[in-house]
Design a protein around this motif. Structure first.
Motif, PDB file in Angstrom:
ATOM      1  N   GLU A  66      10.040  -4.012 -11.242  1.00  0.00           N
ATOM      2  CA  GLU A  66       9.709  -2.546 -10.767  1.00  0.00           C
ATOM      3  C   GLU A  66      10.634  -2.351 -10.044  1.00  0.00           C
ATOM      4  OE1 GLU A  66       5.964  -4.515  -8.931  1.00  0.00           O
ATOM      5  OE2 GLU A  66       5.903  -6.142 -10.781  1.00  0.00           O
ATOM      6  N   ASN A  67      11.252  -2.783  -9.457  1.00  0.00           N
ATOM      7  CA  ASN A  67      11.777  -1.913  -8.029  1.00  0.00           C
ATOM      8  C   ASN A  67      13.571  -1.434  -8.800  1.00  0.00           C
ATOM      9  OD1 ASN A  67      13.812  -2.427  -6.017  1.00  0.00           O
ATOM     10  ND2 ASN A  67      13.200  -4.317  -5.103  1.00  0.00           N
ATOM     11  N   TYR A 106       3.744   2.370 -14.535  1.00  0.00           N
ATOM     12  CA  TYR A 106       4.647   0.907 -13.186  1.00  0.00           C
ATOM     13  C   TYR A 106       5.244   0.010 -13.580  1.00  0.00           C
ATOM     14  CZ  TYR A 106       3.381  -2.167 -10.009  1.00  0.00           C
ATOM     15  OH  TYR A 106       3.683  -3.035  -8.881  1.00  0.00           O
ATOM     16  N   PHE A 161      15.601  -0.053  -6.871  1.00  0.00           N
ATOM     17  CA  PHE A 161      16.642  -0.854  -5.688  1.00  0.00           C
ATOM     18  C   PHE A 161      17.490  -2.293  -6.548  1.00  0.00           C
ATOM     19  CE2 PHE A 161      14.949   1.238  -2.762  1.00  0.00           C
ATOM     20  CZ  PHE A 161      15.102   1.684  -1.754  1.00  0.00           C
ATOM     21  N   LEU A 168       8.656  -1.008 -15.448  1.00  0.00           N
ATOM     22  CA  LEU A 168      10.088   0.455 -15.817  1.00  0.00           C
ATOM     23  C   LEU A 168      11.074  -0.776 -16.190  1.00  0.00           C
ATOM     24  CD1 LEU A 168      10.880   1.383 -12.509  1.00  0.00           C
ATOM     25  CD2 LEU A 168       9.364   2.239 -14.392  1.00  0.00           C
ATOM     26  N   VAL A 179      15.262   7.106  -4.003  1.00  0.00           N
ATOM     27  CA  VAL A 179      14.574   7.200  -4.641  1.00  0.00           C
ATOM     28  C   VAL A 179      12.995   7.047  -5.420  1.00  0.00           C
ATOM     29  CG1 VAL A 179      14.199   4.962  -5.601  1.00  0.00           C
ATOM     30  CG2 VAL A 179      16.345   5.062  -4.554  1.00  0.00           C
ATOM     31  N   GLU A 180      12.229   7.026  -3.719  1.00  0.00           N
ATOM     32  CA  GLU A 180      10.219   8.025  -4.339  1.00  0.00           C
ATOM     33  C   GLU A 180      11.159   9.396  -5.204  1.00  0.00           C
ATOM     34  OE1 GLU A 180       7.983   5.898  -3.869  1.00  0.00           O
ATOM     35  OE2 GLU A 180       6.931   7.782  -4.431  1.00  0.00           O
ATOM     36  N   TYR A 192      10.821   7.783  -9.128  1.00  0.00           N
ATOM     37  CA  TYR A 192       9.314   6.871  -9.620  1.00  0.00           C
ATOM     38  C   TYR A 192       8.269   8.303  -9.844  1.00  0.00           C
ATOM     39  CZ  TYR A 192      10.220   2.355  -7.686  1.00  0.00           C
ATOM     40  OH  TYR A 192      10.940   0.802  -7.359  1.00  0.00           O
TER      41      TYR A 192
END
Lengths: 312, 171
Positions: A270-271, A190, A273, A192, A181-182, A185
């Protein structure tokens, strides 16, 4: 007598375009430690040939082409997966339970995919400056991989599959996927937003979805994309918590206009997941916008809520 | 646990220097030297981390026999030991942060008080706990707003008296 070359100088003489296998075999001769390269599914891409070792993980990799779930669980419990995800380039993996210490590097395939590269002690202890040497070798391999079309395509396909898995909320073991997942990013700002582009009015058969996917990628390469449920999914990023459609989507807006494409955009998040929640928001924003007969092309979930409360 | 520990230390360090509202996940990741994906593999957001973090910030458990006296002591110790952090948590706090703080204090002090009756949960003590924690929580807020005045008798002494009265009257 000529001057003896340092290990770093020897590494730098390795030629690109000779193949990954050549590089692994040559690096083994210089460093003395066997090296293995695997993809994000822990399947072997290549490994130093003719290595005889009593290291159980290496032997399992060599025999089966991948790593068992037991070893993966061990990696997770020993915090190795976090160490790898957090490392900028390389991480040392040490544990009493490991037969030999390891060094792990990440290869970036056009900022898309991270490929793992592992070297271990066993035949020879790591050199004092192994960190620098290994980073240098990672850079050489990065260049090599960038020239191989198969891995470029694999990288893109893998990332699209990963985005779709996140949309479906199918990633339960987040730690195991954190390094993956990184990679999404990477190069995003910052804040999303998830956008869904609907091409129904341009092409009701959706045969042109791959065409538009490529077109969007070429037009705005800084965003991340996939095709899901007849939509083109776009992960937009911004420095601002309030998306400015005109400014932040300046490159794509023209394409939306020209091709009669409508877009639904989620609220800020931001997450990654939690992508499944924001997918639902984007679908709702798109459906609401299409029903509203507005002249707009892009409909934001936060605006939809404002309009609903105003009409109440 | 290494990641949680790193995040724990990062949160402590950041809260000593700025308001929780102004702390972003990016700041926390930078301080802990971890990636964003790793953060989100462990916590949903910064509020989730705050909940976890507060679990470890709270003082030692409360003994059944000296429950309210212990609360009185721990509240005072807690406020003075962590004055900067409390200030940075409460100052300009949003509803979610206040909610987490309230529930954290409730679980620290209140839930123990709720089990005061021979170790069994008693509804009347649950009500009392909520009442007490409401007082403690507002006492925190009041102290922060008034810059920790030292010449005021601690509010939990008053609360202790009120609760004792409630108990005597078989609330």
């Amino acid at each position: 007598m000529g001057k003896t070359m340092t290990k770093m100088e020897q590494l730098q003489t390795l030629k690109n375009n000779e193949g990954i296998q050549y590089l692994l075999n040559e690096a083994y001769k210089i460093l003395g430690n066997p090296i293995l390269v695997h993809d994000m599914d822990y399947k072997i891409i290549a490994l130093t040939e003719n290595i005889v070792t009593d290291d159980p993980i290496w032997n399992e990799f060599a025999a089966t082409g991948t790593i068992s779930s037991d070893w993966l669980e061990f990696y997770k419990n020993e915090n190795f997966l976090d160490a790898v995800a957090n490392a900028k380039k390389i991480a040392f993996l040490m544990s009493d339970k490991l037969k030999y210490e390891r060094i792990l590097g990440k290869l970036f395939n056009r900022d898309n995919i991270q490929i793992g590269i592992v070297s271990m002690e066993g035949h020879k202890p790591f050199l004092d400056d192994i960190a620098k040497l290994f980073e240098c070798f990672c850079d050489i391999l990065n260049k090599e991989i960038a020239t191989i079309e198969y891995y470029r395509n694999y990288g893109q396909e893998y990332q699209e599959t990963l985005i779709n898995k996140l949309i479906e909320g199918r990633i339960e073991d987040r730690e195991s996927y954190s390094a993956h997942v990184e990679s999404i990013y990477m190069n995003l700002k910052y804040f999303l937003y998830l956008a869904l582009a609907d091409i129904t009015l341009y092409d009701p058969t959706y045969a042109k979805l791959p065409y538009f996917l490529d077109l969007f990628k070429c037009t705005q390469p800084a965003f991340k994309y996939s095709i899901y449920s007849n939509y083109i999914v776009i992960i937009i990023s911004s420095d601002d918590e309030m998306l400015n459609v005109k400014k932040d989507l300046i490159k794509l807006n023209k394409l939306f206009e020209q091709n009669n494409i409508y877009v639904g955009i989620s609220s800020c998040f931001e997450n990654l997941f939690e992508l499944n929640k924001y997918y639902v928001e984007a679908v709702n924003a798109l459906n609401y916008g299409l029903k509203s007969n507005s002249a707009q092309r892009a409909f934001q979930y936060c605006e939809m809520n404002q309009n609903s409360s105003q009409s109440i | 646990m290494k990641t949680e520990k790193a995040l724990d230390i990062a949160m402590f360090s950041l809260l000593n220097n700025r308001n929780f509202r102004k702390i972003t996940v990016k700041d926390i990741c930078g301080e802990a030297q971890i990636s964003r994906a790793t953060f989100y593999a462990h916590f949903i957001d910064k509020y989730n981390l705050l909940e976890y973090w507060l679990m470890y910030l709270k003082p030692e458990g409360i003994n059944k026999d000296d429950c309210y006296e212990q609360i009185e002591k721990t509240v005072n110790q807690f406020i003075h030991k962590h004055a900067t952090i409390i200030k940075n948590l409460i100052y300009d706090a949003d509803d979610q942060t206040l909610d987490i703080l309230f529930n954290s204090i409730l679980s620290t002090f209140g839930f123990n008080a709720a089990k005061y009756d021979n170790g069994k949960t008693n509804p009347k003590y649950v009500v009392l706990s909520n009442f007490y924690v409401g007082g403690v929580f507002n006492y925190f807020l009041w102290q922060v707003k008034n810059k920790f005045p030292s010449d005021v008798m601690p509010m939990n002494v008053y609360l202790y008296e009120i609760i004792t009265k409630f108990q005597e009257q078989n609330f």
